[in-house]
Design a protein around this motif. Sequence first.
Motif, PDB file in Angstrom:
ATOM      1  N   TYR A   1      -2.721   3.402   9.442  1.00 34.41           N
ATOM      2  CA  TYR A   1      -2.040   4.565   9.333  1.00 34.41           C
ATOM      3  C   TYR A   1      -2.811   5.708   9.720  1.00 34.41           C
ATOM      4  N   ASP A   2      -2.174   6.786  10.573  1.00 33.57           N
ATOM      5  CA  ASP A   2      -2.444   8.103  11.037  1.00 33.57           C
ATOM      6  C   ASP A   2      -1.965   9.121  10.091  1.00 33.57           C
ATOM      7  N   SER A   3      -0.601   8.993   9.633  1.00 39.21           N
ATOM      8  CA  SER A   3      -0.201   9.923   8.912  1.00 39.21           C
ATOM      9  C   SER A   3       1.099   9.319   7.963  1.00 39.21           C
ATOM     10  N   VAL A   4       1.273   9.921   6.960  1.00 35.62           N
ATOM     11  CA  VAL A   4       2.420   9.416   5.971  1.00 35.62           C
ATOM     12  C   VAL A   4       3.097  10.710   5.457  1.00 35.62           C
TER      13      VAL A   4
ATOM     14  N   LEU B   1       0.949  -1.268   0.057  1.00 39.54           N
ATOM     15  CA  LEU B   1      -0.239   0.004  -0.016  1.00 39.54           C
ATOM     16  C   LEU B   1       0.736   1.282  -0.104  1.00 39.54           C
ATOM     17  N   LEU B   2       1.745   1.508   0.967  1.00 41.56           N
ATOM     18  CA  LEU B   2       2.867   2.485   0.854  1.00 41.56           C
ATOM     19  C   LEU B   2       3.737   2.586  -0.474  1.00 41.56           C
TER      20      LEU B   2
ATOM     21  N   SER C   1       7.768   7.738   5.185  1.00 43.86           N
ATOM     22  CA  SER C   1       7.615   7.803   6.472  1.00 43.86           C
ATOM     23  C   SER C   1       6.305   7.745   7.217  1.00 43.86           C
ATOM     24  N   TYR C   2       5.951   7.088   8.042  1.00 42.60           N
ATOM     25  CA  TYR C   2       4.592   6.886   8.678  1.00 42.60           C
ATOM     26  C   TYR C   2       4.375   6.677  10.052  1.00 42.60           C
ATOM     27  N   LYS C   3       3.175   6.999  10.640  1.00 43.82           N
ATOM     28  CA  LYS C   3       2.735   6.843  12.127  1.00 43.82           C
ATOM     29  C   LYS C   3       1.695   6.051  12.114  1.00 43.82           C
ATOM     30  N   LEU C   4       1.585   5.204  13.205  1.00 50.30           N
ATOM     31  CA  LEU C   4       0.257   4.236  13.158  1.00 50.30           C
ATOM     32  C   LEU C   4      -0.425   4.711  14.116  1.00 50.30           C
ATOM     33  N   THR C   5      -1.875   4.551  14.263  1.00 52.66           N
ATOM     34  CA  THR C   5      -2.550   4.867  15.554  1.00 52.66           C
ATOM     35  C   THR C   5      -2.155   3.863  16.611  1.00 52.66           C
ATOM     36  N   ASP C   6      -2.214   4.398  17.875  1.00 54.77           N
ATOM     37  CA  ASP C   6      -2.020   3.656  19.085  1.00 54.77           C
ATOM     38  C   ASP C   6      -3.110   2.644  19.372  1.00 54.77           C
ATOM     39  N   THR C   7      -4.145   2.630  18.972  1.00 52.14           N
ATOM     40  CA  THR C   7      -5.317   1.472  19.346  1.00 52.14           C
ATOM     41  C   THR C   7      -5.373   0.407  18.105  1.00 52.14           C
TER      42      THR C   7
ATOM     43  N   THR D   1       1.307  14.146   4.108  1.00 54.86           N
ATOM     44  CA  THR D   1       2.110  15.374   3.799  1.00 54.86           C
ATOM     45  C   THR D   1       3.427  15.101   3.113  1.00 54.86           C
ATOM     46  N   TYR D   2       4.229  16.100   2.798  1.00 50.30           N
ATOM     47  CA  TYR D   2       5.545  15.962   1.969  1.00 50.30           C
ATOM     48  C   TYR D   2       6.653  16.726   2.423  1.00 50.30           C
ATOM     49  N   THR D   3       7.566  16.362   2.115  1.00 47.85           N
ATOM     50  CA  THR D   3       8.992  16.919   2.144  1.00 47.85           C
ATOM     51  C   THR D   3       9.846  16.982   1.156  1.00 47.85           C
ATOM     52  N   TYR D   4      10.714  17.559   0.492  1.00 44.29           N
ATOM     53  CA  TYR D   4      11.541  17.298  -0.540  1.00 44.29           C
ATOM     54  C   TYR D   4      12.894  17.982  -0.361  1.00 44.29           C
TER      55      TYR D   4
END
Length: 138
Positions: free
Chosen positions: A84-87, A42-43, A73-79, A128-131
């Motif tokens: 994915y909470d954010s990518v 998926l990512l 890079s990603y963060k997962l939810t705690d529960t 979100t993005y960075t570059y």
Amino acid sequence: MANMSVSVEWQKDYQFDVVTDQNFTFTIDANSEKAPSPTDVLLSSLGSCCASDVVAELRARGAELFGLKTTMSYKLTDTEPRVYDSVNLHFVIKGTGVNETMVTEVIENSIEHQCHVCRMLKSSMSITYTYHYVKLAA
């Protein structure tokens, strides 16, 4: 609307073979022991979809690209279930004929409008993005 299909067939343990309409095949392993996991796929779909848009649009604007890499890079939810909470998509672009404004416009356009994977996922998570742009001598 086009009807499309993908088949997924169990092989052993938590490994599955995937076959697309175009007869491309790859393996997925939910345990990530023999192949990428479903979330890895998926990512990678998200990253390659956005990267394709960025390459196409930069080229259409006259840029000459010598490299483009996207790392997610990603963060997962705690529960549970942990989703994915954010990518964050981090683009490293190497080329000529590109400026900061162009890069920002192209990436934002991909995330907000062009990338169908982003459009499907952004309602359930923050994207979100960075570059980093490496300007090469012409």
